[in-house]
Motif scaffolding. Sequence first.
Motif, PDB file in Angstrom:
ATOM      1  N   GLY A   1       0.816  -1.213   0.000  1.00  9.29           N
ATOM      2  CA  GLY A   1       0.000   0.000   0.000  1.00  9.29           C
ATOM      3  C   GLY A   1       0.844   1.255   0.000  1.00  9.29           C
ATOM      4  O   GLY A   1       0.550   2.223  -0.715  1.00  9.29           O
ATOM      5  N   MET A   2       1.931   1.225   0.785  1.00 10.86           N
ATOM      6  CA  MET A   2       2.830   2.382   0.829  1.00 10.86           C
ATOM      7  C   MET A   2       3.446   2.624  -0.539  1.00 10.86           C
ATOM      8  O   MET A   2       3.524   3.753  -1.020  1.00 10.86           O
ATOM      9  N   ALA A   3       3.894   1.537  -1.165  1.00 12.54           N
ATOM     10  CA  ALA A   3       4.526   1.657  -2.475  1.00 12.54           C
ATOM     11  C   ALA A   3       3.557   2.297  -3.464  1.00 12.54           C
ATOM     12  O   ALA A   3       3.924   3.164  -4.257  1.00 12.54           O
ATOM     13  N   ARG A   4       2.293   1.892  -3.376  1.00 16.89           N
ATOM     14  CA  ARG A   4       1.283   2.434  -4.275  1.00 16.89           C
ATOM     15  C   ARG A   4       1.151   3.941  -4.069  1.00 16.89           C
ATOM     16  O   ARG A   4       1.111   4.713  -5.019  1.00 16.89           O
ATOM     17  N   ARG A   5       1.127   4.357  -2.801  1.00 21.67           N
ATOM     18  CA  ARG A   5       0.994   5.789  -2.516  1.00 21.67           C
ATOM     19  C   ARG A   5       2.221   6.562  -2.988  1.00 21.67           C
ATOM     20  O   ARG A   5       2.119   7.675  -3.490  1.00 21.67           O
TER      21      ARG A   5
ATOM     22  N   SER B   1      -7.042  -0.548   0.348  1.00 19.93           N
ATOM     23  CA  SER B   1      -6.027   0.147  -0.433  1.00 19.93           C
ATOM     24  C   SER B   1      -6.518   0.440  -1.837  1.00 19.93           C
ATOM     25  O   SER B   1      -6.191   1.471  -2.419  1.00 19.93           O
ATOM     26  N   VAL B   2      -7.306  -0.474  -2.398  1.00 18.23           N
ATOM     27  CA  VAL B   2      -7.862  -0.248  -3.730  1.00 18.23           C
ATOM     28  C   VAL B   2      -8.748   0.991  -3.684  1.00 18.23           C
ATOM     29  O   VAL B   2      -8.622   1.910  -4.506  1.00 18.23           O
ATOM     30  N   GLU B   3      -9.602   1.031  -2.688  1.00 21.03           N
ATOM     31  CA  GLU B   3     -10.518   2.160  -2.544  1.00 21.03           C
ATOM     32  C   GLU B   3      -9.731   3.462  -2.397  1.00 21.03           C
ATOM     33  O   GLU B   3     -10.035   4.472  -3.028  1.00 21.03           O
TER      34      GLU B   3
END
Lengths: 362, 330
Positions: free
Chosen positions: A155-159, A186-188
Amino acid sequence: MQEKLLEVSNISISFLQYSAGLRQSNLKVISDLTLDISSGEIVAVLGSSGSGKSLLAHSILGILPSNASLSGKMTYLGKDLNQKRKEKIRGDEIALIPQSVNYLDPLMKVSNQVIGECENEEDKKSKLLKQREIFEKYGLSKEVDDMYPFQLSGGMARRVLVSTALISNPKLVIADEPTPGLDEKSVEETLNHLRQMAQDNVGVLLITHDIDAALSVADKIAIFYAGYVIEIANVEDFSGNGENLIHPYTKALYNALPQTDFKLTTGHQPLHGELPPGCPYFERCDNPTEKCSNNLPILTEISDKKVRCYRANEFKNNNVAIKEESSDELHHTDEIGSFEELNYSEKLDYIEEKDSSKEAGV
Amino acid sequence: MNYKTLGKFLTYKFIRLVILIIAVSIISFLLIDLSPIDPVRAYIGEMAVSAEQIAKLQAYWGVNEPLISKITNWVGNILQGDLGTSLIYRTPVVDVISERFTASLTLMFTSWVISGVLGFTLGTLAGMYRGTWIDKTVKGYCYILLAAPTFWIALLFLMVFSVYLGWFPTGLGVPVGKLAADVTIWEWLVRLILPAITLSLLGVAQIAMFTRDKLINVLSSDFVVFAKSRGESGWNLIKRHGIRNILLPAITLQFLSFSELFGGAVLVEQVFSYPGIGQAAVAAGLKSDVPLLLGIVLFSTIFVFCGNAIADLIYKFVDPRIKEGESYEQ
């Protein structure tokens, strides 16, 4: 204020390949793709895994591999978008949110990576401030600044990846598969980032195989089938029994969802390099015409949508039902789209169904 | 850096070194014992001696003692720091090695640095301009060097630069007939250039090819594609992402090449008559100087082991992926 940001007309991407010794062949991955995107709008390109959707993103940014060739026309803000212009504006006006943490330099600290290349110390300072601000907004603490990519959670990587797109105030953001491998929350969260961008009048091109994500966030959805865009529909059309959808594949796709009918359709998408001369959906279509087998339909405008089908007008007017498949055929047929297109619970359901049919000796 | 982990690592390496030295000692001692090398004959040299005297010498040296007691004697002496006396130089082996190694160290260190820097630069250029004439030239150069034996290149250089062109002396560490105290640094340096260049060449090829390959891999990686999509390009891109990712493996490889460096030095010093450890090794072998030969074997073992240990150390304590990864686990 909505302005047309990017117009992609009739682009094709093919790869030069060596097949059987030294014989070269051209493998067409994207054929005759047309779509446009305006500011403040989210357009989703929906297609199955491995169908070459990412190449669309790469072609817009001019980062296709050297053995790929691109044809067709792209315009950005009304002016021709050639390789030179792409190189000039990429990173500033058009930003990419890449697929995975692999797109981060493994040996560079996150903050340095997000701010990217800086002209001088002053530029660096202001960018670092901005980066901190964005991280703050996304709930990334100060320690994250000094982390290396391998230390980030999914999730952090995505952000962090989303942050890279925001540092330069882009007008157009291309999000390449931003949701797979993330939990629902995290998708939301990721989709909210995209919504936020659209509210800030940024155009967002969402490339995904996650139909739920596309339906929940996009304004328009371009359905990608065997390298072709077969329909560009509005998100509102994906409702009820799908009676507003036009192309039979789109209908079938919609009706295959668990929240609708969960219906299966036989056959699978033709592979790249095995495309039929006519309509790519001919083999699986329930109501093909003579013309469909040998002539490729072109993407035609029908009211505010675009469809690639000879019978689009008929289909539009009388909603043709899709033939139901008996479960006996399940074990030797693929459902519509690909397995990857299903979310986790759908996959479970599918596997259970398969297992039970096996046990029953089918 | 985490000193506790470092301490643990070094202790572990030290134990490995001790085990390695014991194994190498025993094996090389056995090999020499089985070989036709006869230290008594070597000691006598050209002198005319009677069979009786030989028998006396053999008894004195303990030639006919059982193998086990020979080994225990020898290892016992080593543990007391006594490597024996060199038969050809008639001085303690430790002195010979330290003197010869000092001379070799300059040669090896110079060529190690040259080959590292030059190889890395050439490899980076070749990788950056892949497929162009630069790449082809570097590649061709590397293949030729890798294919040509070191001693042959050394001879070639000697012929061209020393004999035909007369730029450099043909060999030796210092001018003939001069007292060691009178030799100027320049006289010494000028004799170092040609051997150092020759020794560098082999290393250059290896590191250049490795760097080129690594850089090409990095340049086709996802993160470089992404960096390009963010507007980075050219030399800055190479500097920011390329060099960052290939420097560490290249340095590691350079430390791992200590064994080749040593092997190369043996040949090059022989051709240039450079009085280093390599030449001493050849002389010891040819003249059956068993104590010196065994001493050099042990010494080179430690030398190569150190190179490998440093390479390990770099990976463990410099690469953030491994370094930080471990400290985060704790």
